[in-house]
Design a protein around this motif. Structure first.
Motif, short mmCIF file in Angstrom:
data_model
loop_
_atom_site.label_atom_id
_atom_site.label_comp_id
_atom_site.label_asym_id
_atom_site.label_seq_id
_atom_site.Cartn_x
_atom_site.Cartn_y
_atom_site.Cartn_z
N ALA A 432 0.83 -1.20 0.00
CA ALA A 432 0.00 0.00 0.00
C ALA A 432 0.87 1.26 0.00
CB ALA A 432 -0.92 0.00 1.21
N ASP A 433 0.35 2.30 -0.64
CA ASP A 433 1.00 3.60 -0.68
C ASP A 433 0.22 4.51 0.26
OD1 ASP A 433 1.93 6.13 -1.20
OD2 ASP A 433 2.12 5.83 -3.35
N GLY A 434 0.84 4.85 1.40
CA GLY A 434 0.16 5.66 2.40
C GLY A 434 -0.26 7.02 1.88
N LYS A 435 0.56 7.62 1.01
CA LYS A 435 0.22 8.94 0.46
C LYS A 435 -1.01 8.85 -0.45
CE LYS A 435 4.92 10.83 0.55
NZ LYS A 435 6.03 11.40 -0.24
N GLN A 436 -1.05 7.79 -1.23
CA GLN A 436 -2.19 7.62 -2.14
C GLN A 436 -3.48 7.40 -1.34
OE1 GLN A 436 -1.83 4.32 -4.83
NE2 GLN A 436 -3.41 5.06 -6.19
N ILE A 437 -3.39 6.62 -0.29
CA ILE A 437 -4.57 6.38 0.55
C ILE A 437 -4.99 7.68 1.23
CG2 ILE A 437 -5.49 5.08 2.50
CD1 ILE A 437 -3.54 2.85 1.84
N PHE A 438 -4.02 8.48 1.64
CA PHE A 438 -4.36 9.78 2.24
C PHE A 438 -5.05 10.67 1.23
CE2 PHE A 438 -3.00 14.24 3.16
CZ PHE A 438 -3.81 14.42 4.26
N ALA A 439 -4.63 10.62 -0.03
CA ALA A 439 -5.30 11.39 -1.09
C ALA A 439 -6.75 10.97 -1.21
CB ALA A 439 -4.57 11.21 -2.42
N HIS A 440 -7.01 9.66 -1.09
CA HIS A 440 -8.39 9.17 -1.13
C HIS A 440 -9.18 9.71 0.07
CE1 HIS A 440 -6.98 5.43 -3.61
NE2 HIS A 440 -6.86 6.56 -4.26
N TYR A 441 -8.52 9.77 1.20
CA TYR A 441 -9.18 10.32 2.40
C TYR A 441 -9.53 11.79 2.19
CZ TYR A 441 -9.86 12.02 7.15
OH TYR A 441 -10.37 12.63 8.27
N CYS A 442 -8.61 12.53 1.58
CA CYS A 442 -8.87 13.95 1.30
C CYS A 442 -10.09 14.11 0.39
CB CYS A 442 -7.65 14.59 0.65
SG CYS A 442 -6.22 14.76 1.74
N VAL A 443 -10.17 13.30 -0.66
CA VAL A 443 -11.31 13.37 -1.58
C VAL A 443 -12.60 13.02 -0.84
CG1 VAL A 443 -12.36 12.37 -3.64
CG2 VAL A 443 -9.92 12.92 -3.63
N ASP A 444 -12.54 12.02 0.04
CA ASP A 444 -13.72 11.66 0.83
C ASP A 444 -14.14 12.82 1.73
OD1 ASP A 444 -14.16 9.20 -0.21
OD2 ASP A 444 -13.84 8.09 1.65
N THR A 445 -13.15 13.48 2.33
CA THR A 445 -13.44 14.63 3.20
C THR A 445 -14.10 15.74 2.40
OG1 THR A 445 -11.57 14.10 4.65
CG2 THR A 445 -12.42 16.35 4.74
#
Length: 633
Positions: A432-445
């Protein structure tokens, strides 16, 4: 005659030789008889001698055994006397103690006692039991005094220090001085050897003695830093957002690392290689327990102020993880202890992601009224500022993201991940790429923010125009805050997800302008007379078109102009009254113009002569309405 003489001479010579041989044989026979007579006499004499010497030999053997026994008895007496003599000679040294007698002399005395005791235990003489007990008592007293002296020497150089003095000057923490280390090493070596010789196994008591002195030293030295970490977390302004580096946890971690590494250096000098791990863990146990207590206090504070102080949790995660890695890299120890101390903060960091999303929904739902001019509420900038700030803690947040997985911040899974269960390897995606998952979290937010705002806007804002501007304004502010921050490289590939919300706002706004545009639509019957001319406006003869209309059709055209003017003027006024972000105003004015102006110009070209140039119905000519559109931008 001559022959006869020769033969006679030979016979005479042979007889002579025979006589010689006979003579020698007789002598030999006589000698044999003499020898036989001598042997007989010798045998008789030998038997008499044996009879005479036998008793003497037996007595001699008895005397030899008796002598050996006497020597054994004398040796046993000597051995019985030795412990008593040794006790008398060593007791005075033991009574003085290592400090007065001198460490070297005292160690030599204890070694002699240990050796004598070992020998006596092997002989197991009943007569030595009292002496054995006396020597054992002396040896225990000697070992006890050595242990006490070890503690006393160690305490000489174990007074707590002020850690800030060394941290601010970037100096290593002090270690035990060489002379003291030498004396401690001698004592430790002796007590360790005694422990091994007893054969009972287990660790040398020196390990615990060392930890009992240096453990409190570490705890006291780091106590002020622990207190400062808690005190700097206290908020002077209740709603103030935590700013990176304002808590004392960073200094606390620096002090802990420097103190532990200095202690490890001391341990390596004093103890055997296979004892380093145990001594370090024993010595640092108290200080790590205090660290864990401090982190629990900070965790309680963070939970009470999650929306403003969640960043402190991320900062602590990064700082303590780095501290653990640095110490583990130098010593190979304490990593599990640091992980256990950090666990409450880490769990809060995990659960914060879902909690922050829920907080965004809750705050929007609790808003009573939204700005009626379509302006952006503070929740939008606060939510985006939160994401911008999170980027400053991307390393610990990436770690969280990898551990909970993509989408793990959803309410149901977040609750499961926040449980006390130990995660298995299957719960981690090593690719997993933590930065990419964080980007998904940002879009969800962002989706949660804008969807909740749109829903709230539908319930509290009047008119499609206001709602459309409101949605577009919020999406534009979100877009701007992404592009103007470190979020941009993370979300560069996801900007279409933001732009769809702005387009959604534009679409809602355009619904309001459907009414005036509908008034500009007319019905043309191509089977009635000449086909309406096409091409340039100059080719259209409005007077001829109007003249060909019936009175009813003319009244309908006049009504369309009137309704358009009323609707258009109202929407223009509404447009000018709304607060629009610059990008939104430019885009919406362009959109309205593209929607209305072609229709109006066509309609005006065909029917402006309905009021014969008085402007009563055709209120705006093409230049005038174009000027109105310019005022919208």
């Amino acid at each position: 005659m001559a022959v006869g003489l020769g033969s006679k001479a030979a016979d005479e010579e042979a007889r002579a030789e025979v006589e010689v041989l006979n003579s020698r044989l007789e002598k030999t026979s006589q000698l044999s008889k003499k020898i036989q007579a001598s042997l007989s006499r010798l045998e008789a004499n030998g038997k008499s001698m044996q009879d005479a010497i036998g008793p003497i030999y037996g007595n001699t053997q008895k005397l030899q055994v008796m002598g050996t026994n006497i020597e054994g008895i004398l040796g046993a007496i000597e051995r019985i006397r030795q412990p008593s003599d040794l006790k008398n000679s060593e007791e005075e040294i033991i009574r003085k103690g290592p400090e007065k007698a001198g460490l070297s002399a005292f160690l030599s005395s204890v070694k002699r006692l240990s050796k004598a005791l070992s020998e006596m235990q092997r002989t197991n003489l009943r007569a030595n039991q009292q002496a054995l007990a006396d020597l054992n008592r002396l040896l225990k007293a000697g070992n006890s005094q050595l242990e006490s002296y070890f503690v006393k020497i160690l305490q000489e150089d174990s007074r707590p220090i002020e850690p800030l003095t060394f941290i601010t000057k970037d100096k290593p923490f002090p270690v035990l001085n060489q002379d003291l280390t030498t004396r401690l090493g001698l004592i430790n070596s002796f007590i360790s050897s005694v422990t091994r010789q007893t054969g009972f196994g287990g660790d040398s008591p020196v390990l615990q003695l060392y930890a009992s002195v240096r453990g409190p030293y570490l705890l006291s030295t780091l106590q002020n830093l622990a207190s400062a970490s808690v005190n700097t977390a206290k908020k002077k302004v209740p709603d103030a957002v935590y700013r990176q580096g304002t808590n004392g946890i960073g200094t606390y971690a620096k002090g802990t690392e420097a103190a532990f590494l200095a202690e490890y250096e001391n341990i390596c000098k004093l103890f055997a290689r296979d004892e380093w791990s145990k001594v370090l863990n024993l010595t640092c146990q108290g200080a790590i327990s205090e660290l864990a207590r401090t982190l629990r206090e900070l965790n309680a504070h963070i939970k009470l102020n999650l929306t403003t102080d969640c960043y402190l949790a991320y900062e602590i995660m990064e700082i303590i993880t780095s501290l653990s890695a640095n110490i583990d890299g130098r010593t190979g120890e304490l990593k599990p202890s640091f992980a256990a101390a950090l666990k409450p903060i880490r769990e809060t960091g995990k659960s914060s992601l879902a909690d922050l999303l829920e907080d965004t929904r809750r705050r929007i739902n609790s808003i009573q009224t939204l700005p009626q001019d379509g302006s952006v509420p503070s929740i939008t900038t606060e939510a985006m500022t939160r994401l911008q700030t999170m980027v400053d803690f991307l390393r610990p947040i990436s770690s969280i993201m990898i551990s909970i997985g993509d989408g793990g911040w959803k309410a149901s899974t977040a609750a499961a991940n926040a449980s006390d269960q130990i995660p298995s390897l299957k719960s981690f995606d090593v690719t997993a790429d933590g930065k990419q998952i964080f980007a998904h979290y940002c879009v969800d937010t962002i989706d949660t923010l804008l969807a909740s705002l749109e829903q709230k806007g539908k319930a509290t804002l009047k008119g499609k125009a206001t709602l459309g501007v409101f949605v577009a304004n919020n999406a534009t502010v979100v877009d701007r805050m992404i592009r103007g921050s470190d979020l941009q490289p993370l979300l560069a590939s996801r900007m279409a997800d933001v732009d769809k919300w702005r387009k959604n706002g534009f679409q809602i706004y355009s619904v309001a302008w459907r009414e005036p545009s509908a008034h500009l639509l007319d019905v043309q019957y191509t089977n009635r007379g000449q086909r309406p001319p096409s091409g340039s406006a100059a080719a259209i003869d409005s007077a001829a078109i109007v003249k060909g209309l019936s009175s009813k059709d003319k009244d309908a055209i006049k009504e369309k102009f009137r309704l358009f003017n009323a609707s258009f003027d109202e929407l223009v006024a509404k447009h000018k009254s709304l607060h629009m972000e610059r990008e939104v105003r430019e885009a919406l004015s362009r959109q309205v113009r593209q929607m209305i102006e072609p229709l109006y110009c066509r309609f005006w070209d065909r029917y402006h002569e309905v009021d014969k140039g008085k402007g009563k119905y055709a209120k705006y000519n093409k230049a005038e309405i174009s000027g109105v559109f310019l005022t919208l931008g």
